[in-house]
Design a protein around this motif. Structure first.
Motif, PDB file in Angstrom:
ATOM      1  N   UNK A   1       0.845  -1.205   0.000  1.00  0.00           N
ATOM      2  CA  UNK A   1       0.000   0.000   0.000  1.00  0.00           C
ATOM      3  C   UNK A   1       0.879   1.253   0.000  1.00  0.00           C
ATOM      4  N   UNK A   2       1.902   1.245   0.866  1.00  0.00           N
ATOM      5  CA  UNK A   2       2.806   2.395   0.928  1.00  0.00           C
ATOM      6  C   UNK A   2       3.560   2.571  -0.386  1.00  0.00           C
ATOM      7  N   UNK A   3       3.907   1.462  -1.050  1.00  0.00           N
ATOM      8  CA  UNK A   3       4.588   1.550  -2.333  1.00  0.00           C
ATOM      9  C   UNK A   3       3.683   2.201  -3.372  1.00  0.00           C
ATOM     10  N   UNK A   4       2.384   1.817  -3.352  1.00  0.00           N
ATOM     11  CA  UNK A   4       1.440   2.392  -4.309  1.00  0.00           C
ATOM     12  C   UNK A   4       1.217   3.880  -4.093  1.00  0.00           C
ATOM     13  N   UNK A   5       1.395   4.341  -2.854  1.00  0.00           N
ATOM     14  CA  UNK A   5       1.199   5.761  -2.548  1.00  0.00           C
ATOM     15  C   UNK A   5       2.473   6.592  -2.769  1.00  0.00           C
TER      16      UNK A   5
ATOM     17  N   UNK B   1       5.208   8.811 -14.816  1.00  0.00           N
ATOM     18  CA  UNK B   1       3.814   8.397 -14.537  1.00  0.00           C
ATOM     19  C   UNK B   1       3.249   9.080 -13.304  1.00  0.00           C
ATOM     20  N   UNK B   2       4.111   9.750 -12.499  1.00  0.00           N
ATOM     21  CA  UNK B   2       3.615  10.415 -11.290  1.00  0.00           C
ATOM     22  C   UNK B   2       2.661  11.548 -11.624  1.00  0.00           C
ATOM     23  N   UNK B   3       2.756  12.085 -12.867  1.00  0.00           N
ATOM     24  CA  UNK B   3       1.915  13.224 -13.250  1.00  0.00           C
ATOM     25  C   UNK B   3       0.565  12.774 -13.820  1.00  0.00           C
TER      26      UNK B   3
ATOM     27  N   UNK C   1      -4.387   6.171 -10.213  1.00  0.00           N
ATOM     28  CA  UNK C   1      -4.391   4.759 -10.609  1.00  0.00           C
ATOM     29  C   UNK C   1      -3.260   4.440 -11.563  1.00  0.00           C
ATOM     30  N   UNK C   2      -3.060   5.285 -12.577  1.00  0.00           N
ATOM     31  CA  UNK C   2      -1.986   5.076 -13.550  1.00  0.00           C
ATOM     32  C   UNK C   2      -0.620   5.265 -12.888  1.00  0.00           C
ATOM     33  N   UNK C   3      -0.555   6.241 -11.958  1.00  0.00           N
ATOM     34  CA  UNK C   3       0.704   6.489 -11.252  1.00  0.00           C
ATOM     35  C   UNK C   3       1.124   5.258 -10.452  1.00  0.00           C
TER      36      UNK C   3
END
Length: 794
Positions: free
Chosen positions: A662-666, A706-708, A712-714
Motif C-alpha cells: 500500500x505504501x509503495x502504491x502511494x 507516470x507520477x503526473x 491509478x496510472x501512477x
C-alpha cells in the motif's frame, strides 16, 4: 621495663578516651606489653574516624615506624611505601569507577576516599623522607609522590563537575522528589520510579557536560554559532583571522568557548574548541535535557509500579511481556543458530516444558535457553541439550554461581559419555577433597571444579574424561603448591631423558645428595600427573631446606625438576601457606573421613562424599535469591500461555504485510507532495538571494513520468518499475575541471567560474582538427624502418 608499662598504660587510656568520643558502646581492647605497635595502629585508625588524622599523622607514623626500626634491623620503609602505593591506586580506581557511572558521587563517600588518599600520600612522603629507602627505589617513590598534585587537581575537577550537575534544574527536581518519596511513608511506593528518573537525569547531565560543556544540549542558535566559529579553521588546518572576543560574543559563544580553567579562548584555540563541540553534537544527535530524560524514564517506571496493583489488567500486561520476552528469545535463537522462526519456537516450547517439569524454582525456560546458547555457541551447533544437562547446568549457574564458560568446561567431561551432571560434579568434588586431605590441606573444591575448563585437552583425554582422575591430579598439584598446567610442563621436561638426567646429575653434584626422579619419569610417561606432583614434591624437599641452599644450588635443584628457581620458590611458599592456613581443619576433616570409612567402608564413604558434594552446590542461595526465583517461576505460567498464543499472533500480524505494498502504491503521491513543498521553499529562498532551486531540482529528479498521471496510472507505473527523471535524463555532470562528451549529456557549467563550451565536430563554430602533417611524418618514419631478425641488430 617500667617505661614500657607506663607507655602501654597511656596508649590504652588514649584508646578508651577515643572510644568514648566516638560514642562507641563496645568495650575497647586492652593491649599487652608485646602489642605496643598494635595499640598505636588502633589509635591511628580511631583518629582517622574523628577527622583528626591530618594533625596527628606525622606523630603517629613517625613514632610507629621508629619503634619498629628500633626493634628490627630490617628496612621496613619499602613495605610501607608499597602498601601506600597500592592503597592510592585502589582509591583512584574506585573514584574513577564511580565517576564513570555517570551519577553524582556522594559527597561523604568522595570526602572519605579523598581523605584516605591524603593519608596514604602522607605515609608515602614519610617513607621517602625517612632516609631508609635504597637509592635505586628512592627516585621511583619520589616520582610517585609527585602525582599528589595531579590527584588533587582531578578531585577538584570532579567536585566542579558534581557542582554543575547538581545545579541543573532537572537534576534538582528529581533529586528532591527522590529524597521526598523515600522519607514520607505514604509515598514510598513511588521511590523507585523517582530514583530511576533521578539517575537518568544525572547521567544525561553528565553526558551533555562532557559533550557540550553544559548540562543542557545545544540550542539551534548555539549550533549555528559553533558552525560559523569552526569555519574559521579551513580544511587544510589553517586558521583565518577574525575569531576574536568581539566576534565570539556576537555569535553568543562567550560561555562555551572557554578553556578547562574557565579562560576565554580566541583564534585557533577557539576554532578548535568549536570543532570539538560540533563533533560532540553529532555524536549526541537527539540529545535531550536532564529534565526530559528524567520524565522519559519516570512514565514507564510508574507504569511498571501500577501494573502490580491493577489485577486483571496487570495479568494481561504480564502475559504481553511474557510473549514479548519469548518472541525475542525465539527470534535471537533463529538468527544465531541458522534455523527458521517456527523451528526455534518449537525448540523454545520444549525448553519451557523441561523447565516446568524440573520442579525447581531456579530453573526457568529463559535460564535453559541461556544454557542452550552457551553450549551450542562453544561447539558451533544448534542441537537441543539433554534434559539432565539443560536442568543441572542451569541450576549450577543460578544456584552455585557458575559462569557459562565454566559450564562449558564441565561439558567437556560430560558430552560423549553416559555420566550425568551430578555424577561428574559429585565425583570431582569428593576426590578433590580426599586428595587434598592426603596432603594435609583443605581446598575449595568448588573453585577447582569451576576451573576444570582450564585443564588442557590432551590431559582431559589422557584421563579418559574421568572426573576422579582429573580431580586427583588437580587437587594433588594444588595442595603441593602447583597448578596442573605446571605439572604437565614438568612431565614433558622429564621425558627429555638426556637433558633431564644431565640436570639431575648436576644437581646431585652441587647439592651433595641423591635425587631420584625415576618414579616421576615413569609417571610422566603414563600421564599420571598426580604421582608426578607427589614425586617432585618429595625430591625438592621443604622451604626450610631450600632456604639453606645457595643460589647456584637452588637453580640446579629447580632445573633438575624442570622448573625455574622462582617457580620452585613459589611452589614451596604456597605449600607452606596452604598447610599453615588449613592444617588443623584438614586434620579434623581427615579424622571424620577415616571414621566414616571404618563405619561404612571406603567405597560407600566415597559415595556419601560424592552425594554431599553435588547437593552442596544447591545449598548456596539466600532467602532473597529464593524469593526472586519464586516470582520468576510463577511468571512461567504466562510464558506457557504466551507461547501457545504466539502462532495465533503470528497469523494476525501477517495481515499487516499488506501495508508495504500500500505504501509503495502511494509513493507517487508522496513524491508529488515533496516536489510542491520544495518548490515553495525555493521560491521563498529567492527572497534571500538563493536562486539555485536545488530542492526543486532534486525532487523533480526523483519523480517518475507516470507520477503526473491520475493516481491509478501512477500506481501502475510504480509497480511496473518506471525509471525516475534522473535515470532517464542521466545524472548532471559537473564540468568545472573540463571534460569531453560524446552524446547528449546533462551538464553543470559555470559553477566554478567562466567556462567555454566549444564543439569538436563540424558544427559552427568548431575546432578544426587537421592531422595531415602528423600522418605524413609517420609514413616517412615507417618507410625507413626495415625488418630486424630476432638475433640481429641493425
Amino acid at each position: 621495663m617500667a617505661d614500657a608499662k607506663k607507655q602501654l598504660k597511656e596508649l590504652n587510656d588514649q584508646i578508651d578516651a577515643l572510644y568514648k568520643r566516638l560514642g562507641r558502646m563496645d568495650t575497647p581492647p586492652i593491649f599487652k606489653p608485646a602489642e605496643i605497635g598494635a595499640a598505636r595502629r588502633e589509635i591511628k585508625k580511631l583518629k582517622v574516624d574523628l577527622d583528626e588524622v591530618n594533625n596527628s599523622l606525622s606523630y603517629i607514623s613517625k613514632s610507629f615506624r621508629d619503634s619498629i626500626a628500633e626493634l628490627s634491623s630490617q628496612n621496613t620503609e619499602l613495605g610501607y611505601a608499597k602498601r601506600s602505593l597500592k592503597s592510592i591506586e585502589k582509591i583512584s580506581r574506585d573514584i574513577s569507577y564511580e565517576n564513570q557511572q555517570g551519577l553524582i558521587i556522594d559527597d561523604k563517600k568522595l570526602s572519605t576516599l579523598e581523605k584516605k588518599a591524603k593519608l596514604e600520600y602522607e605515609s608515602l612522603r614519610i617513607a621517602v623522607e625517612s632516609g631508609r629507602l635504597a637509592p635505586k627505589v628512592q627516585k621511583e617513590f619520589e616520582d610517585n609522590l609527585s602525582t599528589q598534585k595531579e590527584f588533587e587537581k582531578t578531585m577538584a575537577r570532579i567536585r566542579e563537575t558534581t557542582k554543575k550537575i547538581k545545579g541543573d534544574v532537572g537534576v534538582k527536581t528529581f533529586s528532591f522528589m527522590d529524597d521526598l518519596t523515600k522519607k514520607i511513608p505514604g509515598l514510598k511506593a513511588l521511590s523507585d520510579p523517582f530514583k530511576e528518573a533521578n539517575e537518568a537525569a544525572q547521567k544525561t547531565a553528565k553526558s551533555n557536560l562532557d559533550l557540550f560543556g553544559s548540562t543542557k544540549p545545544l540550542q539551534k542558535q548555539q549550533l549555528e554559532g559553533l558552525k560559523k566559529a569552526a569555519a574559521f579553521k579551513t580544511k587544510d588546518g589553517k586558521i583565518l583571522d577574525g575569531l576574536n572576543a568581539k566576534k565570539i560574543k556576537e555569535l553568543g559563544l562567550e560561555k562555551m568557548l572557554v578553556s578547562s580553567k574557565g579562560k576565554a579562548l580566541a583564534g585557533s584555540s577557539a576554532a578548535n574548541k568549536a570543532t570539538k563541540l560540533l563533533g560532540g553534537a553529532k555524536a549526541a544527535k537527539g540529545a535531550v535535557s536532564p529534565l526530559k530524560a528524567g520524565l522519559k524514564v519516570l512514565g514507564p517506571a510508574i507504569s511498571k509500579m501500577l501494573t502490580k496493583a491493577l489485577g486483571p489488567v496487570g495479568l494481561l500486561i504480564e502475559l504481553f511481556q511474557a510473549i514479548k520476552q519469548s518472541d525475542k528469545i525465539v527470534s535471537d535463537m533463529a538468527k544465531n543458530f541458522g534455523m527458521s522462526y517456527d523451528n526455534a519456537l518449537l525448540l523454545k516450547q520444549e525448553m519451557t516444558n523441561v523447565a516446568m517439569t524440573s520442579g525447581n524454582i531456579f530453573v526457568t525456560s529463559k535460564g535453559i535457553s541461556e544454557t542452550f546458547n552457551a553450549i551450542n555457541d562453544s561447539l558451533g551447533t544448534n542441537a537441543m541439550l539433554s534434559e539432565d544437562m539443560a536442568v543441572e547446568f542451569t541450576k549450577l549457574r543460578t544456584m552455585a554461581g557458575f559462569t557459562n564458560e565454566e559450564l562449558v568446561g564441565i561439558s567437556n567431561l560430560m558430552l560423549g559419555t553416559d555420566k550425568t551432571t551430578k555424577e561428574i560434579t559429585g565425583q570431582f568434588i569428593a576426590q578433590a577433597k580426599v586428595s587434598a586431605l592426603q596432603n594435609g590441606v583443605l581446598l575449595n573444591e568448588q573453585k577447582l571444579l569451576k576451573d576444570i575448563g582450564k585443564v588442557s585437552a590432551a590431559t582431559t583425554l589422557s584421563f579418559g574424561k574421568n572426573p576422579k582422575l582429573i580431580a586427583d591430579a588437580v587437587a594433588t598439584a594444588k595442595s603441593l603448591g602447583m597448578e596442573l598446567s605446571k605439572v604437565d610442563a614438568i612431565a614433558g621436561s622429564l621425558l627429555d631423558f638426556e637433558q633431564s638426567i644431565e640436570n639431575e646429575l648436576q644437581a646431585e653434584l652441587l647439592l651433595g645428595k641423591d635425587i631420584n626422579l625415576e618414579k616421576a619419569r615413569q609417571a610422566a610417561l603414563n600421564n599420571d600427573l598426580a604421582t608426578v606432583a607427589k614425586e617432585i614434591s618429595e625430591q625438592i624437599g621443604s622451604s626450610a631446606e631450600f632456604s639453606e641452599l645457595n643460589r647456584i644450588q637452588q637453580e640446579a635443584l629447580a632445573k633438575s625438576v624442570g622448573m625455574s628457581r622462582e617457580g620452585l620458590a613459589e611452589t614451596l611458599l604456597l605449600e607452606d601457606k596452604l598447610k599453615g592456613l588449613t592444617a588443623d581443619k584438614a586434620a579434623a576433616a581427615t579424622k571424620d573421613f577415616e571414621t566414616l570409612k571404618a563405619r561404612v567402608g571406603e567405597q560407600e564413604a566415597m559415595r556419601i562424599l560424592e552425594e554431599k558434594g553435588a547437593e552442596g552446590l544447591e545449598k548456596q542461595v539466600g532467602m532473597g535469591d529464593k524469593l526472586n526465583a519464586t516470582m520468576d517461576k510463577l511468571k512461567e505460567i504466562f510464558v506457557v500461555v504466551g507461547e501457545a498464543l504466539m502462532p495465533v499472533f503470528d497469523v494476525l500480524i501477517s495481515v499487516f504485510k499488506i501495508i508495504g505494498p500500500i505504501m509503495k502504491g502511494l509513493s507517487p503521491v508522496f513524491r508529488l507532495i515533496t516536489l510542491i513543498g520544495n518548490a515553495i521553499g525555493d521560491v521563498l529562498a529567492m527572497l534571500s538571494g538563493d536562486f539555485s532551486f536545488s530542492g526543486t531540482k532534486s525532487a523533480f529528479g526523483n519523480m517518475k513520468p507516470t507520477d503526473f498521471l491520475p493516481p491509478g496510472f501512477a500506481a501502475v507505473g510504480e509497480f511496473a518499475g518506471v525509471p525516475t527523471m534522473d535515470e532517464l535524463m542521466g545524472e548532471e555532470k559537473a564540468m568545472a575541471t573540463g571534460g569531453i562528451v560524446k552524446g547528449p549529456t546533462r551538464a553543470l557549467i559555470g559553477e566554478a567560474g567562466p567556462e567555454a563550451v566549444i564543439p569538436l565536430s563540424g558544427n559552427t563554430p568548431a575546432l578544426k582538427v587537421d592531422n595531415s602533417e602528423t600522418n605524413n611524418l609517420l609514413k616517412i618514419i615507417a618507410g625507413k624502418l626495415t625488418t630486424v631478425d630476432m638475433y640481429e641488430v641493425q
